[in-house]
Design an enzyme around this catalytic site. Structure first.
Site, mmCIF file in Angstrom:
data_model
loop_
_atom_site.group_PDB
_atom_site.id
_atom_site.type_symbol
_atom_site.label_atom_id
_atom_site.label_comp_id
_atom_site.label_asym_id
_atom_site.label_seq_id
_atom_site.Cartn_x
_atom_site.Cartn_y
_atom_site.Cartn_z
ATOM 1 N N HIS A 89 0.836 -1.190 0.000
ATOM 2 C CA HIS A 89 0.000 0.000 0.000
ATOM 3 C C HIS A 89 0.878 1.250 0.000
ATOM 4 C CE1 HIS A 89 -3.451 -2.383 1.749
ATOM 5 N NE2 HIS A 89 -2.443 -3.070 2.259
ATOM 6 N N TYR A 90 0.304 2.389 -0.369
ATOM 7 C CA TYR A 90 0.906 3.664 0.018
ATOM 8 C C TYR A 90 0.005 4.303 1.064
ATOM 9 C CZ TYR A 90 -2.083 5.862 -3.682
ATOM 10 O OH TYR A 90 -3.109 6.285 -4.486
ATOM 11 N N GLU A 103 2.540 -0.971 4.561
ATOM 12 C CA GLU A 103 2.270 0.412 4.160
ATOM 13 C C GLU A 103 3.599 1.116 3.860
ATOM 14 O OE1 GLU A 103 -0.520 2.155 3.807
ATOM 15 O OE2 GLU A 103 -2.068 0.892 4.734
ATOM 16 N N HIS A 137 -2.475 -3.235 -3.503
ATOM 17 C CA HIS A 137 -3.861 -3.052 -3.077
ATOM 18 C C HIS A 137 -4.771 -2.919 -4.298
ATOM 19 C CE1 HIS A 137 -6.505 -0.970 0.227
ATOM 20 N NE2 HIS A 137 -6.951 -2.161 -0.101
#
Length: 203
Positions: free
Chosen positions: A8-9, A73, A111
């Site tokens: 994810h970011y 993340e 994602h």
């Protein structure tokens, strides 16, 4: 048992803001790891525990992705390249996770891969090709593009790779391009097929 690793970011103003949110029980969002732009690594949830990072979506027929994945993340808003220290930390972390849980490299996804249209992270600036070269993500196919871009064949190839979410053709194309051809625009073209033209990695 984890079968996937979802990248994810954060889309937040720095790692500290993301860390605060990911550790806030009222936010109802969490991840196993956070990697700062400077390469700092935080673990927030034990790998044996379920984290709330994936949400609705599907990959390889897996619907409850939260229960079957480890979420990472990355401190980035998706509009600029991921830093070298950050990528170095990710490239050090991924092999340990994959080995610990016996996750094959085709289980490392974005994602956007499992939630087409709903999510776009880690985004067009993430260097998937770099992970592929290091053997930390499934290598893209190298097949010859077809003369005619048949949408049914494209959907079939995408499903064989893992894109099994129930979405329309345009949304599926956008998700596949985010991973393999982030600069591409417009309707389906023969070049969209080549990255998907690979032996099935799962059954």
């Amino acid at each position: 048992m984890p079968e996937l690793v979802v990248l994810h970011y954060t889309a937040m103003d720095g790692a500290n803001a993301a860390l605060a949110r990911l550790c806030d029980p009222t936010a109802e969002v969490s991840a196993h790891y956070l990697i700062g732009a400077d390469g700092t690594l935080w673990q927030m949830v034990d790998e044996t525990m379920r984290a709330w990072h994936a949400g609705a979506g599907q990959w390889r027929g897996i619907v409850d992705v939260n229960s079957r994945s480890i979420g990472i993340e990355l401190d980035n808003c998706g509009d600029h390249p991921f830093s070298a220290p950050q990528m170095n930390t990710l490239e050090g972390l991924l092999p340990t996770i994959l080995e610990r849980w016996g996750i094959p490299v085709d289980g490392v996804i974005g994602h956007s891969d499992m939630a087409p249209g709903r999510k776009h992270d880690p985004g067009p600036r993430f260097d998937w090709a770099r992970l592929e070269r290091l053997g930390l993500a499934a290598a893209r196919g190298t097949g010859a593009p077809p003369e005619t871009p048949d949408p049914e064949r494209f959907r079939r190839l995408a499903a064989e790779v893992g894109y099994t979410a129930d979405v329309d053709d345009a949304t599926l194309l956008q998700a596949v391009r985010l991973r393999y051809r982030p600069g591409a625009r417009g309707p389906l073209v023969p070049a969209d097929f080549s990255p998907l033209d690979q032996p099935a990695l799962w059954t």
